[in-house]
Design an enzyme around this catalytic site. Structure first.
Site, mmCIF file in Angstrom:
data_model
loop_
_atom_site.group_PDB
_atom_site.id
_atom_site.type_symbol
_atom_site.label_atom_id
_atom_site.label_comp_id
_atom_site.label_asym_id
_atom_site.label_seq_id
_atom_site.Cartn_x
_atom_site.Cartn_y
_atom_site.Cartn_z
ATOM 1 N N TRP A 63 1.121 -1.385 -0.043
ATOM 2 C CA TRP A 63 -0.092 -0.064 0.049
ATOM 3 C C TRP A 63 0.871 1.162 0.043
ATOM 4 C CZ3 TRP A 63 -1.562 -4.638 1.981
ATOM 5 C CH2 TRP A 63 -2.819 -5.044 1.841
ATOM 6 N N CYS B 150 -6.865 -4.830 -1.741
ATOM 7 C CA CYS B 150 -7.972 -5.473 -1.001
ATOM 8 C C CYS B 150 -8.641 -6.181 -2.573
ATOM 9 C CB CYS B 150 -8.921 -4.586 -0.314
ATOM 10 S SG CYS B 150 -9.670 -3.346 -1.285
ATOM 11 N N HIS C 179 -13.512 -0.976 1.249
ATOM 12 C CA HIS C 179 -12.766 -2.253 1.200
ATOM 13 C C HIS C 179 -13.580 -3.449 0.626
ATOM 14 C CE1 HIS C 179 -10.243 -5.247 3.036
ATOM 15 N NE2 HIS C 179 -11.138 -5.595 3.867
ATOM 16 N N ASP D 207 -12.465 -12.714 4.392
ATOM 17 C CA ASP D 207 -11.695 -11.526 4.042
ATOM 18 C C ASP D 207 -10.099 -12.200 4.053
ATOM 19 O OD1 ASP D 207 -10.380 -9.284 3.487
ATOM 20 O OD2 ASP D 207 -11.346 -8.148 4.775
ATOM 21 N N TYR E 273 -6.283 4.721 -0.516
ATOM 22 C CA TYR E 273 -7.704 4.563 -0.497
ATOM 23 C C TYR E 273 -8.133 3.886 1.056
ATOM 24 C CZ TYR E 273 -7.333 -0.712 -0.985
ATOM 25 O OH TYR E 273 -7.029 -1.894 -0.635
#
Length: 732
Positions: free
Chosen positions: A280, A315, A374, A397, A561
């Site tokens: 990220w 994600c 997300h 997840d 984000y």
């Protein structure tokens, strides 16, 4: 006297763990019981000459089991459902004196009680839920069998043998890879734990190999197509390899709860050398930027071939690959997007935003972040480990966020349990509950060390939850499956239930919540196009008979984000005079030159506006994100849109910016149309256009889609797609 060898495994178990589908031990072709008398020739007994599995795409086995789309020349069936095989013997089969059975074996140390060795007896009638083989045709030397598998069978790749009984022992066929059989979960079988009773939903959540993933902002929802490619050549083996890499016990692979939990850990590489490395930080020098991927196929095939994690994912990439894994194995699955998702807050249902006394955000104290969106997955299954009513959609997840039982994974957590606040049930329900139910708390940190709660926003987190609609590319709102509407009695009860089961909701403040101010503040961000100026409009409403003066502060930030700020690009303070019962509007221009040189992956800007009412010391605070509109790729096709016919695909891009784009990569993918391809352009000058042509021959008919992405040093998240209807080839 010779020494006795020490028992392996230290007396803990008789055999080592059976945790690899790929590893195998051959069964003996002859198992004699004692000594065989002289003169006996085993060749006089029944022998298998050939085995036919009816494994072509058009054969009944694959069509009836909905496995005809897999690019795999092995037999692929779904558990709990009958399939056919034919055995040719060396002479006609006589049921009065000949005895044989089919055997299925998986892994290295087959055991019947573990489900890794499955003897299938020939029976007069098949019984639902139990393994068995029934003779449905005898013709000359051939026997056709209808084989019934158990709906609780291990999912994986089995080796198949035929064993013939003789008075002196067993004669067994030798190992033949051509008879290997894949057995998958079966959403069409009522006895299977993943049974889904709606045919259109099965078509969407199991058989659809192209999806839509939603991203962007709550007020500006954007979508991109994703090639799941679960039927592509090599993907089924890659998914089985993922479980092997996790050293997942084969006996656990019959259980979709365990399979989805292992998958959520293995799709990320955080602690187990799994499929994808997350990044990220906007630096992707050693791999592919997350925004460049068009689907899961390249990622899974690279992981299996290199045996190393693939770089990089965020994600939506984790969710896309995980969806491929689940659908490929037969578990109904979908990608969901939560707008304004609470993260890393220890499931305490509270996101604390600390302010200085002048209204500025205190970045040292503010540790929680709100992701603009997300993505995670939902998998459909029964939950016999939970009370009745908590089966159905389960949140899973694979994005590495929090540690769960020693690994970065999340779920499966019952969506129904989350909605009603029953967060005591496994797995990781408190974390998912917090992602959609946290409160946003604005707190002033005073210079004397005290904290004062200025305002609490109970509606910001979990604002909207969406997934792709069944049978189309539109949005399906699923917010009400996770939470009741704010203010409803049921919503209050769900929160109280969650608190009763241990969800923490402390207000870490020394003061009390302030009464509501007479002044209301809001702001709107104009639709912003990348590389252009736009404006931000702040409105103030005085609802009292008093005159007020306000000191206002605007902060504009380049953000990931995930809500984490990279740099502040705009700072402005101004005074506002409000007459009694009046309304005032302030416009703030945002110049392209202020933000262009520092943009991140998804071109997100975050604005924070605070205002202090000088007479009452009330603090007003609002925050909003906006995603700049990014140019798109154009895809055109010429040629006959028919299976086997040649088509020419053209991808086109015009650079609308006033700067040269360098190190440009364009990726092109089309499940059933072409294998994933990519092309590099060293640079694209301002306002110039590049074209790329590729030839393809479709091999799948029906509704198909071409998907393209573009990435460069300074511009990413550029997409394009084209829907196509491919005709079947007319039969001769």
């Amino acid at each position: 006297m010779s020494e006795t060898s020490e028992p392996a495994f230290g007396g803990r178990r008789a055999l080592p763990r059976n945790a690899s589908n790929a590893a195998e031990d051959d069964l003996p072709t002859v198992e004699l019981q004692g000594l065989m008398p002289r003169g006996v020739n085993l060749q006089d007994y029944l022998h298998v000459a050939n085995i036919h599995l009816f494994k072509e795409r058009w054969d009944t086995n694959k069509v009836d089991h909905h496995t005809d789309k897999y690019e795999n020349n092995k037999l692929i069936v779904r558990r709990g459902q009958t399939f056919f095989i034919q055995i040719d013997f060396n002479r006609p089969y006589d049921p009065r004196r000949d005895l044989f059975r089919v055997e299925y074996v998986i892994g290295r140390y087959p055991q019947e009680n573990k489900g890794t060795y499955i003897p299938v007896p020939v029976v007069p009638e098949l019984q639902r839920g139990k393994w068995g083989a029934k003779v449905v045709m005898r013709e000359d030397r051939s026997v056709r069998l209808s084989i019934q598998s158990s709906p609780e069978c291990i999912v994986g790749k089995f080796r198949m043998y035929v064993a013939v009984w003789t008075p002196y022992g067993i004669l067994r066929t030798s190992r033949n890879p051509e008879t290997d059989t894949y057995i998958l979960f079966n959403p069409w079988c009522e006895e299977d734990a993943v049974y889904l009773d709606d045919d259109k939903e099965r078509e969407e959540y199991v058989l659809n190999d192209i999806g839509v993933i939603f991203y962007g902002d709550f007020n500006d929802i954007k979508s991109r197509s994703w090639s799941y490619g679960q039927f592509e050549n090599g993907i089924l083996d890659a998914c089985l390899y993922v479980m092997d890499k996790a050293q997942m016990d084969l006996s656990g692979r019959a259980n979709p709860i365990k399979v989805s939990r292992v998958g959520s850990a293995m799709v990320n590489a955080k602690d187990d050398e799994g499929v994808l490395v997350g990044s990220w930080d906007n630096i992707y020098a050693y791999g592919v930027p997350p925004s460049a991927w068009t689907g899961s196929v390249d990622i899974l095939l690279e992981y299996q071939s290199t045996k190393n994690p693939v770089q990089y994912g965020q994600c939506w990439v984790f969710a896309g690959v995980f969806n491929t894994f689940l659908r490929c194995l037969g578990i109904p699955a979908r990608v969901v997007t939560n707008y304004f998702s609470a993260h890393d807050n220890n499931a305490n249902l509270q996101m604390d935003i600390f302010l200085e006394e002048d209204g500025n955000v205190n970045s040292k104290l503010t540790k929680d972040s709100v992701w603009n969106y997300h993505c995670w997955n939902e998998a459909w299954m029964t939950r016999p480990d939970l009370p009745v009513g908590f089966g159905g959609w389960q949140a899973v997840d694979s994005t590495p966020q929090e540690n769960s039982d020693g690994m970065y994974r999340c779920g499966p957590a019952s969506v129904q349990a989350i909605k009603h606040g029953h967060i005591c049930f496994q797995f990781d329900a408190p974390f998912v509950f917090a992602e959609v139910n946290s409160d946003l708390v604005y707190i002033t940190a005073k210079k004397d060390g005290t904290h004062v709660v200025e305002t609490v926003d109970t509606n910001h987190i979990g604002k909207l939850m969406v997934t792709k609609e069944v049978g189309g590319d539109g949005i399906k709102d699923i917010t009400d499956t996770y939470k009741f509407q704010e203010g409803q009695e049921e919503e209050r009860l769900a929160l109280e239930t969650a608190l009763m089961y241990g969800a923490k909701k402390p207000l870490n403040t020394d003061g009390l919540l302030k009464p509501r101010s007479d002044v209301v503040m809001n702001f709107e961000v104009e639709n912003a196009v990348l590389g252009r100026d736009f404006k931000l409009t702040i409105t103030f409403q005085n609802n009292s008979s008093d005159r007020y003066t306000l000191s206002a502060y605007l902060s504009g930030n380049i953000v990931f984000y995930t809500g984490v700020s990279k740099t502040e690009f705009k700072k402005e303070t101004f005074e506002v005079m409000l007459e009694p019962m009046s309304f005032k509007r302030e416009e703030v221009p945002i110049r392209a030159g202020e933000y262009m040189g520092q943009l991140l992956e998804q071109a997100y800007l975050h604005f924070f506006v605070t205002a202090r009412v000088n007479e009452t010391k009330d603090v007003l605070a609002k925050q909003k994100s906006t995603m700049l509109t990014i140019p798109q790729l154009t895809i055109k096709v010429r040629g006959t849109r028919m299976v086997g016919s040649e088509m020419v695909v053209t991808v086109e891009f015009t650079n609308p910016l006033n700067e040269t784009l360098r190190n440009v990569w364009i990726h092109l993918d089309g499940p059933g149309l072409m294998k994933p391809r990519r092309k590099m352009f060293r640079e694209i000058q301002p306002n110039s256009t590049v074209q790329w042509e590729e030839v393809c021959r479709p091999w799948v008919s029906g509704r198909r889609k071409l998907i393209a992405s573009m990435t460069s040093d300074s511009l990413r998240h550029v997409y394009g797609e084209l829907d196509l209807q491919i005709q079947k080839r007319p039969s001769a």
